[in-house]
Motif scaffolding. Sequence first.
Motif, mmCIF file in Angstrom:
data_model
loop_
_atom_site.group_PDB
_atom_site.id
_atom_site.type_symbol
_atom_site.label_atom_id
_atom_site.label_comp_id
_atom_site.label_asym_id
_atom_site.label_seq_id
_atom_site.Cartn_x
_atom_site.Cartn_y
_atom_site.Cartn_z
ATOM 1 N N ASP A 1 -3.867 -8.402 -7.088
ATOM 2 C CA ASP A 1 -2.463 -8.028 -7.036
ATOM 3 C C ASP A 1 -1.652 -9.195 -7.603
ATOM 4 O O ASP A 1 -1.305 -10.129 -6.885
ATOM 5 C CB ASP A 1 -2.079 -7.731 -5.581
ATOM 6 C CG ASP A 1 -0.640 -7.282 -5.477
ATOM 7 O OD1 ASP A 1 -0.016 -7.039 -6.528
ATOM 8 O OD2 ASP A 1 -0.147 -7.168 -4.345
ATOM 9 N N LEU B 1 -2.650 5.450 -6.662
ATOM 10 C CA LEU B 1 -2.972 4.069 -6.321
ATOM 11 C C LEU B 1 -2.440 3.092 -7.371
ATOM 12 O O LEU B 1 -2.257 3.440 -8.531
ATOM 13 C CB LEU B 1 -4.491 3.885 -6.221
ATOM 14 C CG LEU B 1 -5.212 4.622 -5.087
ATOM 15 C CD1 LEU B 1 -6.688 4.282 -5.109
ATOM 16 C CD2 LEU B 1 -4.616 4.280 -3.734
ATOM 17 N N GLN C 1 -5.739 -1.630 -6.780
ATOM 18 C CA GLN C 1 -6.440 -0.826 -5.769
ATOM 19 C C GLN C 1 -7.496 0.065 -6.423
ATOM 20 O O GLN C 1 -8.573 0.279 -5.876
ATOM 21 C CB GLN C 1 -5.433 0.030 -4.999
ATOM 22 C CG GLN C 1 -4.504 -0.805 -4.136
ATOM 23 C CD GLN C 1 -3.327 -0.004 -3.615
ATOM 24 O OE1 GLN C 1 -2.763 0.830 -4.314
ATOM 25 N NE2 GLN C 1 -2.962 -0.264 -2.368
ATOM 26 N N ARG D 1 -10.469 -1.877 -7.072
ATOM 27 C CA ARG D 1 -11.233 -2.141 -5.844
ATOM 28 C C ARG D 1 -12.027 -0.941 -5.361
ATOM 29 O O ARG D 1 -12.980 -1.103 -4.604
ATOM 30 C CB ARG D 1 -10.284 -2.624 -4.733
ATOM 31 C CG ARG D 1 -9.781 -4.037 -5.032
ATOM 32 C CD ARG D 1 -8.794 -4.502 -3.983
ATOM 33 N NE ARG D 1 -8.110 -5.729 -4.435
ATOM 34 C CZ ARG D 1 -7.235 -6.383 -3.691
ATOM 35 N NH1 ARG D 1 -6.943 -5.951 -2.484
ATOM 36 N NH2 ARG D 1 -6.656 -7.470 -4.159
#
Lengths: 377, 247
Positions: free
Chosen positions: A246, B74, B78, B81
């Motif tokens: 992120d 998402l 994400q 992941r």
Amino acid sequence: MNALSEKLLGGKQGAIHLAILAVLLLVILPLCLDLFRLGLVGKYVTYAFVAISLVLLWGNGGVLSLGQGMFFGLGGYCMAMFLKLEASDPISTKIQTTPGIPDFMDWNQIVALPWFWEPFKSLPLTLLLVLGVPVLLAFIIGMAMFTRRVGGVYFSIITQAIALILSILIVGQQGYTGGVNGITDLKTLSGWDIRTDSAKYWLYFVNASLLILCIMLSRFILTSKFGMLLLAMRDKEERVRFSGYDVASFKIFIFCVAAMISAVGGAMFTLQIGFMSPSFVGIVPSIEMVIFAAVGGRMSLIGAVYGTLLVNFGKTMFSETYPELWLFLMGGLFIAVVMFFPEGLAGLYEKYAPYFSITSLHTRWLKKVQKVSGESQ
Amino acid sequence: MNPTEFILTIEDLTVSFDGFKAVDNLNLYIENNELRVVIGPNGAGKTTLLDLICGKTKATSGSIKFKNTELTRLAEHQIVRTGVGRKFQTPSIYENLTVYQNLEVSYPEGRSVLGSLFFNTTHAVQARVHSIAEEIFLIEQLNLQAALLSHGQKQWLEIGMLLMQDPELLMLDEPVAGMSAKERDLTADLLNRICKNRSVLVIEHDMEFVKKIAHKVTVLHQGKILAEGSMEKIQSNETVIDVYLGH
């Protein structure tokens, strides 16, 4: 533990450079300079906090903030508010219309202490706010910018605008902030007079030690995986994002750390110089700090400190003799750095230092001796 | 068929840019351990399709399910992941880091801010970097700055960075662009090796290369599927020859 100390010191080479800086700041300069000159060094060292924050943020993270002055200023103002309240006890302000409040409030017909001054009656709370207020502001700006993927030039311009807004706000709200004069006439810190010679020495040493600590903290960040990710984001932000990171949270974090380090410098500035004013918040100081970091080397924590010291010595010397020329010289210096040595002094050092190192001098000397002896045979 | 048998299920997927439908009502199913190649003329929507799957572009409507997780809602990191890796068309690597660091930084641990601050390079990480480097033919170049690699080696490095994450679905956008004939052969071998325990989705123009790797080929044209099937079937398909392969 070993790994941790290695991370804090940056390996053998890093430890040596840090030790040299520490000896210079903590031993050599205090021995060589009189208190007035040492005070100047102390002032420059507070700017060096901002310079190393820019090494983290700009040099390694590729995020150029042109508003670091606001974090320096906010840290300084938080400290100054505490000192001012202590200097404005009812006895020494008894000639005021409303005794017990800072003098500039009284001049502006304010009759009670504003609510946001209340926390600065307590020292622990003040120390918390010195770090907390700038970090909170950085967090809000970071959330607003980085989660929307504002970056590059746009981020620089927006931070510059916010710095300008903040300085205008401080100047405009004279009754609450002391206006353009800033917060002056600071006397004691919990009863300890900061204007005496011994206090000045003490503050100088605390300041320099805090700088060394901040360098170690920054080293720890840069040598971790986080530091590698910073470089990676500077190179190819998309690739980092599509590797499962992120990106925004990383940028917000480093922006907050940079704000915190700058704020420590600001608070130490207030303590050593004895005032804080909006002239340290706006655009000009923010850009000056970028130049300090650029001259020293935006990739090098230690280099940025030397860059700050040298540029400021130059500024003091030059502006004593040719005050009107200094700005042109500073601008020229920045252009020269960008065009001819983008890695700054640290880059020059890394390029040429090996040539002058003892081992390389030794091998060259050996070669010369061999050549001479070969010729004589 | 039962949708859970597919690793990736794309249904009624549409994305429109100011009214232009780059991907139009697309249905695509990818099985476990399948190597699928998507071909098609320029502007067919191939790269847009990958952008949609990995979240770079948001879909206007439709659904993308990866192992029963809806991906369209998402954020990019994400999606990664959940197990989707994507290689970009132009090699996107960290030029200022070494090959080793490029691989190490892609290791899927320490992905949060605090996690990365206290991440330790364990022997497991080192071993993984070495085994991946071996696989992508860069074991000799581990300490080389990535900027100094050849174009083909950069392509491999990016594939290697994805392999570090061990994704269940690997998407490659033109992996052999700019490679020599020998490098192409090596890459074909590499892809055939790595699709053993994962699904791979490849976009490619080089038909010789496609022949070497594809289990199944999908032809895209103007955002829609024109044909789908084995390589032989596609090559003999009249419409495909008309719009793409040529006579």
